[in-house]
Design an enzyme around this catalytic site. Structure first.
Site, short mmCIF file in Angstrom:
data_model
loop_
_atom_site.label_atom_id
_atom_site.label_comp_id
_atom_site.label_asym_id
_atom_site.label_seq_id
_atom_site.Cartn_x
_atom_site.Cartn_y
_atom_site.Cartn_z
NE ARG A 19 -69.78 38.31 3.41
CZ ARG A 19 -69.32 38.43 4.65
NH1 ARG A 19 -68.02 38.39 4.90
NH2 ARG A 19 -70.16 38.59 5.66
NE ARG A 31 -61.81 32.83 1.21
CZ ARG A 31 -61.77 33.56 2.33
NH1 ARG A 31 -62.43 34.70 2.41
NH2 ARG A 31 -61.08 33.16 3.39
CD GLU A 75 -64.53 34.16 10.07
OE1 GLU A 75 -63.55 34.79 9.63
OE2 GLU A 75 -65.70 34.43 9.79
CB SER A 111 -67.47 36.78 12.83
OG SER A 111 -66.70 37.87 13.17
NE ARG A 154 -66.31 30.26 5.23
CZ ARG A 154 -65.61 31.38 5.41
NH1 ARG A 154 -65.22 31.74 6.61
NH2 ARG A 154 -65.32 32.17 4.40
N1 SSA Z 1 -67.44 34.10 0.98
C1 SSA Z 1 -68.04 33.38 1.91
N2 SSA Z 1 -68.49 32.15 1.59
C2 SSA Z 1 -69.13 31.38 2.52
N3 SSA Z 1 -69.33 31.78 3.79
C3 SSA Z 1 -68.89 33.01 4.14
C4 SSA Z 1 -68.23 33.86 3.24
N4 SSA Z 1 -67.92 35.02 3.90
C5 SSA Z 1 -68.36 34.87 5.17
N5 SSA Z 1 -68.95 33.67 5.31
C6 SSA Z 1 -69.58 33.14 6.53
O1 SSA Z 1 -70.25 34.20 7.20
C7 SSA Z 1 -69.75 34.28 8.53
C8 SSA Z 1 -69.84 35.71 9.01
O2 SSA Z 1 -69.12 36.55 8.15
S1 SSA Z 1 -68.25 37.66 8.82
O3 SSA Z 1 -67.92 38.57 7.80
O4 SSA Z 1 -67.19 37.01 9.51
N6 SSA Z 1 -69.16 38.36 9.95
C9 SSA Z 1 -70.35 38.90 9.69
O5 SSA Z 1 -70.83 38.93 8.57
C10 SSA Z 1 -71.10 39.41 10.91
N7 SSA Z 1 -72.27 40.13 10.50
C11 SSA Z 1 -71.44 38.24 11.82
O6 SSA Z 1 -72.14 37.26 11.11
C12 SSA Z 1 -68.34 33.75 8.43
O7 SSA Z 1 -67.86 33.35 9.69
C13 SSA Z 1 -68.55 32.59 7.48
O8 SSA Z 1 -69.10 31.48 8.16
#
Ligand code: SSA
Length: 416
Positions: free
Chosen positions: A255, A270, A344, A347, A385
Site C-alpha cells: 500500500r 502503517r 483497527e 475489517s 500491525r
Molecule cells: N499500511 C498498513 N500497514 C500495516 N497493516 C495494514 C495496513 N493497511 C491495512 N493493514 C492491515 O490490514 C487489515 C485489513 O485492511 S483493510 O483495508 O481494512 N481490509 C481489507 O484489506 C479487507 N480485504 C479485509 O482484510 C487492516 O485491518 C490492518 O490490520
C-alpha cells in the site's frame, strides 16, 4: 440498472450517506440516451438488411436506388455508433461509482468519527511500571531494524529480527491453519494483478492513488488478497453445489498509504508492505446467508484475538467510512496501551452482489437461473500491525514479552 431505476430514491440516499460524487439523474438520462441511440442503430441495421434482401429480385432500374438507400442506412448507423461510443464509456465509468445500499443499522455519517462501538472484549492490562511502546520493546530485544532499512528501502519499511521474525511466520501459519479448520481452502495468491482485477474488486477507480503501479508491465500490486480472490472465478458460471467458495487467502500486501502522510510514522502500524491471511467467501445471493457468513467471519477473527489475549472492540462502521461497495462493515480495533487507544486491526465486510456484478461472479441457482453471487471478506490476521498490540499488552517490567498459552505453544516457550 433495473435496480437503480426501481429504487432511485434508495440509491440517491446511499449516494448522499456515502458522500459519493455521482449525479444519478445524469446517469439515468445518459442511459436513456444511449439506449435510444442503440435502438435507432438496430432499426437502421434492420432497414439496411431489408433493403439488401429486396436487391436480388429488384428490376435493374430499381437496383441503383436500393443500393443508395442501403448505403445511406448503413452510413447513418455508423455515424450514430461512433457518436455514442464515448457516451457508452462515460456511462460505464459512472456505473462504477454507484454505491451499494448500506445496512440499515449502520450509523449514518461522513466518516470514522461516526462509527460506533458495539462490543468491547478483554481486560485492558494495568501495568505497575511505565509501559514501553512497541518500538522500544523491539529495540531493547533486538527484534527489529527500523533505521538501517530506511536507508535501503525508504520510509514505512521494517525488518523483523530474531524471535519476532519467527513469531510473524508462526502467527500467519497459525491463522491459516485455524481458518482452514473452519472449512476454508488455504490459497496463496500473488499481490501482482491486472487493472481490471482492481476494478472488479472495487479498489479502482476510487483508490488508484493508494496502489503501487508497475507501469512497464501494465500491472499493479494489491493491498489485499481480496483483489485477486475476487477475480479468480470472474466470468465462470458456478454450480449451486460449488457454493460457498471459501478461501483462506495468504498474500503479501502493498500500500502506498498516499493519503496517510504523517500518520503512524513510528513503527509497525502503517507500512508499505505487510502480510495477511484473508477470509474470502462467495455465497448464494441470499441476504440471510450473507449475514450468517458475516457473523462467522467476525467470530473467527475474534477467536484469534482472544487466543492472543489482546483486548479489542467491535465497531459498526458508518455509511461514510465503509466505502462504496459495502453493505455492512464491522472493524475490530485492538487495544494499544502506548497510544491509550484502540486501533483497527481487522475489517469484516458484506458486499451482497455489488462486487459480484463488477466481477461477473455468477452461479446457477436451484431454479436453474444464472444469478450474481454474494461476496464477503474479512481479515483473519495481518502482520506486522497485530504485533503492536500483542507486544505492548504482554510486556513485562523488564521488557520481556510473556506469551499467552496458545502462542507459547507455537513458540515453545513462556516468553518471546
Ligand atoms: N499500511 C498498513 N500497514 C500495516 N497493516 C495494514 C495496513 N493497511 C491495512 N493493514 C492491515 O490490514 C487489515 C485489513 O485492511 S483493510 O483495508 O481494512 N481490509 C481489507 O484489506 C479487507 N480485504 C479485509 O482484510 C487492516 O485491518 C490492518 O490490520
Amino acid at each position: 440498472m433495473d435496480f437503480i431505476k426501481a429504487h432511485t430514491d434508495t440509491v440517491k440516499k446511499a449516494i448522499a450517506d456515502k458522500n459519493v460524487e455521482l449525479d444519478l439523474d445524469a446517469l439515468l438520462a445518459l442511459e436513456e440516451e444511449v439506449k435510444g441511440a442503440k435502438q435507432e442503430i438496430e432499426a437502421l441495421r434492420a432497414e439496411r438488411n431489408r433493403i439488401s434482401g429486396m436487391f436480388k429480385d429488384a428490376a435493374p432500374e430499381e437496383k441503383a436506388e436500393l443500393g443508395r438507400r442501403a448505403k445511406e442506412a448503413g452510413k447513418r448507423a455508423g455515424e450514430l455508433e461512433s457518436g455514442i461510443a464515448d457516451k457508452q464509456q462515460q456511462l460505464k465509468d459512472m456505473m462504477l461509482l454507484v454505491p451499494n445500499i448500506p445496512y440499515e443499522g449502520a450509523p449514518v455519517g461522513p466518516g470514522e468519527d461516526d462509527n460506533i462501538v458495539i462490543r468491547t472484549e478483554g481486560e485492558k492490562p494495568s501495568f505497575d511500571f511505565t509501559p514501553r511502546d512497541h518500538v522500544e520493546l523491539m529495540e531493547m530485544n533486538g527484534w527489529a531494524d527500523l533505521q538501517r532499512v530506511t536507508q535501503v528501502s525508504g520510509s514505512r519499511t521494517y525488518c523483523l529480527k530474531g524471535r519476532l521474525a519467527l513469531l510473524e511466520q508462526k502467527l500467519m501459519a497459525w491463522a491459516l491453519e485455524t481458518i482452514m479448520g473452519n472449512g476454508f481452502d488455504p490459497i496463496t495468491v500473488p499481490a501482482i494483478a491486472r487493472e481490471d482485477a482492481f476494478v472488479r474488486q472495487g479498489q479502482f477507480p476510487g483508490h488508484r492513488e493508494e496502489t503501487y503501479e508497475l507501469e512497464k508491465d501494465d500491472l499493479f500490486l494489491a493491498g489485499t488478497a481480496e483483489v485477486v480472490l475476487t477475480g479468480l472465478h470472474s466470468g465462470e458460471i458456478l454450480e449451486a453445489d460449488q457454493l460457498p467458495v471459501l478461501y483462506a487467502g495468504y498474500s503479501p500486501c502493498f500500500r502506498r498509504e498516499a493519503g496517510s502522510a504523517g500518520r503512524d510514522v513510528r513503527g509497525l502500524l502503517r507500512v508499505h508492505q505487510f502480510v495477511k491471511v484473508e477470509q474470502y467467501v462467495i455465497c448464494e445471493a441470499d441476504e440471510a446467508v450473507s449475514a450468517e457468513w458475516h457473523a462467522k467471519l467476525l467470530a473467527a477473527a475474534e477467536s484469534l484475538l482472544q487466543a492472543m489475549e489482546i483486548p479489542y472492540q467491535v465497531i459498526e462502521t458508518s455509511t461514510g467510512d465503509m466505502g462504496l461497495g459495502k453493505y455492512r462493515m464491522n472493524d475490530i480495533e485492538s487495544w494499544v496501551p502506548s497510544l491509550d487507544k484502540y486501533r483497527e486491526t481487522h475489517s469484516c465486510s458484506t458486499l451482497h452482489d455489488w462486487q459480484a456484478r463488477r466481477a461477473n461472479l455468477r452461479y446457477r441457482n436451484s431454479d436453474g437461473k444464472v444469478v450474481h453471487a454474494h461476496t464477503l471478506n474479512n481479515t483473519a490476521l495481518a502482520s506486522p500491525r497485530i504485533l503492536v498490540p500483542f507486544l505492548e499488552n504482554h510486556q513485562q517490567a523488564d521488557g520481556r514479552v510473556k506469551l499467552p498459552p496458545a502462542i507459547a505453544a507455537l513458540m515453545g516457550g513462556e516468553y518471546l
